[in-house]
Scaffold this active site. Structure first.
Site, PDB file in Angstrom:
ATOM      1  N   ARG A   1      83.501  79.488 102.830  1.00 28.16           N
ATOM      2  CA  ARG A   1      83.082  80.607 103.608  1.00 28.16           C
ATOM      3  C   ARG A   1      84.247  81.760 102.974  1.00 28.16           C
ATOM      4  NH1 ARG A   1      81.793  79.513 109.711  1.00 28.16           N
ATOM      5  NH2 ARG A   1      80.605  77.402 109.459  1.00 28.16           N
TER       6      ARG A   1
ATOM      7  N   PRO B   1      90.632  74.137 110.403  1.00 33.52           N
ATOM      8  CA  PRO B   1      91.995  72.893 110.462  1.00 33.52           C
ATOM      9  C   PRO B   1      93.049  73.419 111.314  1.00 33.52           C
ATOM     10  CG  PRO B   1      91.340  73.668 108.195  1.00 33.52           C
ATOM     11  CD  PRO B   1      90.437  74.622 109.062  1.00 33.52           C
ATOM     12  N   GLU B   2      93.491  72.338 112.096  1.00 34.10           N
ATOM     13  CA  GLU B   2      94.650  72.678 113.194  1.00 34.10           C
ATOM     14  C   GLU B   2      95.818  72.286 112.406  1.00 34.10           C
ATOM     15  OE1 GLU B   2      93.340  71.766 116.934  1.00 34.10           O
ATOM     16  OE2 GLU B   2      91.373  72.410 116.661  1.00 34.10           O
TER      17      GLU B   2
ATOM     18  N   HIS C   1      82.872  76.926  94.617  1.00 32.11           N
ATOM     19  CA  HIS C   1      83.716  77.681  95.754  1.00 32.11           C
ATOM     20  C   HIS C   1      84.990  77.605  95.395  1.00 32.11           C
ATOM     21  CE1 HIS C   1      79.996  77.852  98.102  1.00 32.11           C
ATOM     22  NE2 HIS C   1      79.914  76.522  98.098  1.00 32.11           N
TER      23      HIS C   1
END
Length: 278
Positions: free
Chosen positions: A112, A2-3, A93
């Site tokens: 992750r 994500p930016e 998650h």
């Protein structure tokens, strides 16, 4: 990863759904996500009783403001925040779960497990943000500042734009896009850009990121906002992820190369490397 547009979209979703909510219980399923630079204490013990006062953003970091603490949260590759009913089944998650006083949970989900939450005392907010060492926000970017920074390095322009100490928030997707719009080859030495080129680049950085925020960000693989919704800016991309397809401006095939370990997309015809002496 994500930016800025994606992180800003998450921030707005959290502001719309979670401000004022009070933490009543905490469950941390992956302790490495929590970082405590000032050794405040057990996260699960100090967060109950805290109410969320605000959610801010600096570059790609979310800044959660609680009564006595702040979080500096970086989503890294796959991090997401959701506000959901407490009786909703946990996802495998979901790694940090805050039970709220209104029957909902604030959950940090990360496939992750690369994301991190730094917790700091509220009175150390300025120091906490300063230690990140971030450059200016794109909306505050001054073309003269950027020109001076670029003049000081012979690194290729693409990696320089990704340097968060020079400019906060710009990442791989939008760096490719702004270089295409400014007609600058990503392999050019940063110091080779003229003032006119840097002024044009600065203008495109501001405009493109504003457009991407308005579109809710870009979903390439798994990004969603706090409501589980995908962004829409991927439909407006000119070069990123379009290797082998025709350039929307000239019809030439878009190419993909690797620069500084990052996939880089550009049009060789629209973004040529200037021939010395021309």
């Amino acid at each position: 990863m994500p930016e800025l547009p994606e992180v800003e979209t998450v921030r707005r979703g959290l502001v719309a759904t979670a401000i004022g909510a009070k933490v009543v219980d905490v469950h941390v399923r992956w302790p490495k996500i929590i970082q405590d630079p000032m050794e405040i204490g057990d996260f699960s013990q100090i967060m109950p009783g805290q109410s969320l006062q605000a959610v801010e953003r600096r570059g790609k970091y979310l800044i959660f403001i609680w009564n006595n603490y702040i979080w500096l949260s970086h989503l890294r590759m796959e991090g997401k925040y959701f506000v959901v009913p407490s009786d909703q089944d946990l996802d495998k998650h979901d790694h940090v779960i805050l039970a709220l006083d209104d029957g909902r949970d604030l959950r940090y989900n990360d496939v992750r497990k690369f994301g991190r939450i730094q917790i700091w005392p509220l009175n150390q907010k300025e120091n906490a943000i300063a230690q990140l060492g971030l450059g200016p926000e794109p909306e505050d970017l001054d073309a003269n500042y950027l020109y001076q920074r670029l003049q000081a390095t012979n690194r290729m322009i693409k990696p320089v734009l990704l340097d968060q100490k020079i400019l906060a928030g710009l990442g791989n997707i939008y760096a490719d896009e702004v270089l295409f719009l400014a007609k600058i080859n990503p392999q050019r030495p940063a110091s080779s850009l003229s003032q006119e080129e840097v002024a044009k680049l600065t203008s495109h950085i501001k405009a493109l990121l504003a457009q991407a925020v308005a579109a809710g960000g870009t979903t390439i693989r798994t990004y969603t906002d706090s409501f589980g919704q995908s962004g829409h800016f991927q439909f407006d991309l000119n070069v990123y992820g379009r290797q082998g397809l025709n350039c929307p401006c000239c019809g030439h095939k878009i190419e993909k190369i690797k620069l500084a370990q990052r996939g880089t997309h550009f049009c060789p015809n629209c973004q040529p490397i200037p021939v010395e002496g021309e």
